[in-house]
Design a protein around this motif. Structure first.
Motif, PDB file in Angstrom:
ATOM      1  N   ASP A  30      17.163  -6.179 -24.802  1.00  0.00           N
ATOM      2  CA  ASP A  30      16.726  -5.943 -26.182  1.00  0.00           C
ATOM      3  C   ASP A  30      15.244  -6.262 -26.356  1.00  0.00           C
ATOM      4  OD1 ASP A  30      16.325  -5.885 -28.960  1.00  0.00           O
ATOM      5  OD2 ASP A  30      17.960  -7.254 -29.425  1.00  0.00           O
ATOM      6  N   TYR A  34      12.077  -3.858 -26.925  1.00  0.00           N
ATOM      7  CA  TYR A  34      11.374  -4.074 -28.200  1.00  0.00           C
ATOM      8  C   TYR A  34       9.882  -4.330 -27.963  1.00  0.00           C
ATOM      9  CZ  TYR A  34      10.113  -6.131 -32.687  1.00  0.00           C
ATOM     10  OH  TYR A  34       9.502  -6.415 -33.877  1.00  0.00           O
ATOM     11  N   ASN A  48      13.281  -2.089 -33.204  1.00  0.00           N
ATOM     12  CA  ASN A  48      14.441  -2.978 -33.250  1.00  0.00           C
ATOM     13  C   ASN A  48      15.743  -2.189 -33.175  1.00  0.00           C
ATOM     14  OD1 ASN A  48      15.701  -5.666 -33.763  1.00  0.00           O
ATOM     15  ND2 ASN A  48      16.457  -4.565 -35.560  1.00  0.00           N
ATOM     16  N   SER A  51      16.018  -0.913 -29.467  1.00  0.00           N
ATOM     17  CA  SER A  51      16.221  -1.984 -28.484  1.00  0.00           C
ATOM     18  C   SER A  51      17.566  -2.684 -28.689  1.00  0.00           C
ATOM     19  CB  SER A  51      15.071  -2.993 -28.533  1.00  0.00           C
ATOM     20  OG  SER A  51      15.047  -3.700 -29.755  1.00  0.00           O
ATOM     21  N   SER A  52      17.952  -2.894 -29.935  1.00  0.00           N
ATOM     22  CA  SER A  52      19.243  -3.536 -30.214  1.00  0.00           C
ATOM     23  C   SER A  52      20.401  -2.683 -29.716  1.00  0.00           C
ATOM     24  CB  SER A  52      19.411  -3.793 -31.708  1.00  0.00           C
ATOM     25  OG  SER A  52      18.496  -4.757 -32.156  1.00  0.00           O
ATOM     26  N   THR A  53      20.302  -1.377 -29.895  1.00  0.00           N
ATOM     27  CA  THR A  53      21.344  -0.469 -29.428  1.00  0.00           C
ATOM     28  C   THR A  53      21.490  -0.555 -27.909  1.00  0.00           C
ATOM     29  OG1 THR A  53      21.030   1.014 -31.309  1.00  0.00           O
ATOM     30  CG2 THR A  53      22.078   1.951 -29.348  1.00  0.00           C
ATOM     31  N   THR A  89      22.573  -5.319 -36.313  1.00  0.00           N
ATOM     32  CA  THR A  89      21.261  -4.686 -36.153  1.00  0.00           C
ATOM     33  C   THR A  89      20.646  -4.426 -37.524  1.00  0.00           C
ATOM     34  OG1 THR A  89      21.831  -3.669 -34.039  1.00  0.00           O
ATOM     35  CG2 THR A  89      20.051  -2.639 -35.281  1.00  0.00           C
ATOM     36  N   THR A  92      19.237  -7.725 -38.638  1.00  0.00           N
ATOM     37  CA  THR A  92      17.948  -8.071 -38.023  1.00  0.00           C
ATOM     38  C   THR A  92      16.836  -7.147 -38.501  1.00  0.00           C
ATOM     39  OG1 THR A  92      18.453  -6.792 -36.016  1.00  0.00           O
ATOM     40  CG2 THR A  92      18.949  -9.159 -35.959  1.00  0.00           C
ATOM     41  N   THR A  93      17.156  -5.880 -38.704  1.00  0.00           N
ATOM     42  CA  THR A  93      16.150  -4.928 -39.180  1.00  0.00           C
ATOM     43  C   THR A  93      15.698  -5.271 -40.599  1.00  0.00           C
ATOM     44  OG1 THR A  93      17.063  -3.200 -37.749  1.00  0.00           O
ATOM     45  CG2 THR A  93      15.646  -2.478 -39.552  1.00  0.00           C
ATOM     46  N   LYS A 111      12.561 -11.907 -35.357  1.00  0.00           N
ATOM     47  CA  LYS A 111      13.593 -11.267 -34.532  1.00  0.00           C
ATOM     48  C   LYS A 111      14.415 -12.318 -33.791  1.00  0.00           C
ATOM     49  CE  LYS A 111      14.451  -7.638 -31.144  1.00  0.00           C
ATOM     50  NZ  LYS A 111      15.678  -7.166 -31.759  1.00  0.00           N
ATOM     51  N   THR A 115      18.293 -12.717 -34.626  1.00  0.00           N
ATOM     52  CA  THR A 115      19.179 -12.403 -33.503  1.00  0.00           C
ATOM     53  C   THR A 115      20.130 -13.567 -33.227  1.00  0.00           C
ATOM     54  OG1 THR A 115      17.554 -10.901 -32.546  1.00  0.00           O
ATOM     55  CG2 THR A 115      19.254 -11.746 -31.058  1.00  0.00           C
ATOM     56  N   THR A 119      24.125 -13.227 -33.431  1.00  0.00           N
ATOM     57  CA  THR A 119      24.949 -13.471 -32.249  1.00  0.00           C
ATOM     58  C   THR A 119      26.171 -14.318 -32.583  1.00  0.00           C
ATOM     59  OG1 THR A 119      23.051 -13.282 -30.783  1.00  0.00           O
ATOM     60  CG2 THR A 119      24.958 -14.472 -29.918  1.00  0.00           C
TER      61      THR A 119
END
Length: 140
Positions: A30, A34, A48, A51-53, A89, A92-93, A111, A115, A119
């Motif tokens: 990630d 990113y 984001n 990268s998160s995906t 996501t 975080t976005t 981030k 994150t 988590t």
């Protein structure tokens, strides 16, 4: 002291530790993507999402096979995991948009904090829903 030993030897605790270790690997994926994207001036929120995906897909594969060890209904499990991941996501976005873009906090710090919170939420949801073992059709 015996209670602590009992907790540390429990299946839930072991899965949490594995989830965290897999999560660290996912964070490398990630954050690596990113940082690469933002270095090339891609908008922080778009970077984001991308990268998160990538991290979500990486973590699903590792959690399925190395942690929760469930092999049945993988497509349905992936959809569930992906949706949970995308919800976080969005979290975080939105955090990046509010705290970094609008309020001026450093985007990497925002981030990291967002994150971490995401988590913890993901572990609980994925443990209870996504990777719940179906005793009649899973392998041990």
């Amino acid at each position: 002291m015996k209670n602590l030993e009992k907790i540390m030897q429990s299946q839930n605790f072991k899965q949490l530790i594995k989830y965290i270790l897999i999560g660290i690997l996912g964070l490398v994926v990630d954050f690596g993507i990113y940082i690469l994207l933002t270095t090339f001036k891609v908008n922080a929120e778009i970077a984001n999402m991308i990268s998160s995906t990538c991290g979500i897909i990486n973590n699903f594969i590792w959690n399925s096979y190395a942690n929760f060890k469930v092999y049945d209904r993988l497509l349905l499990r992936f959809i569930s995991y992906f949706l949970v991941g995308q919800i976080t996501t969005v979290f975080t976005t939105v955090s990046l948009f509010v705290f970094a873009t609008k309020l001026g906090f450093p985007h990497l710090i925002v981030k990291v904090v967002a994150t971490f919170i995401a988590t913890l939420i993901q572990f609980v949801i994925n443990k209870v829903i996504t990777f719940k073992k179906n005793d009649s059709s899973s392998f041990s």
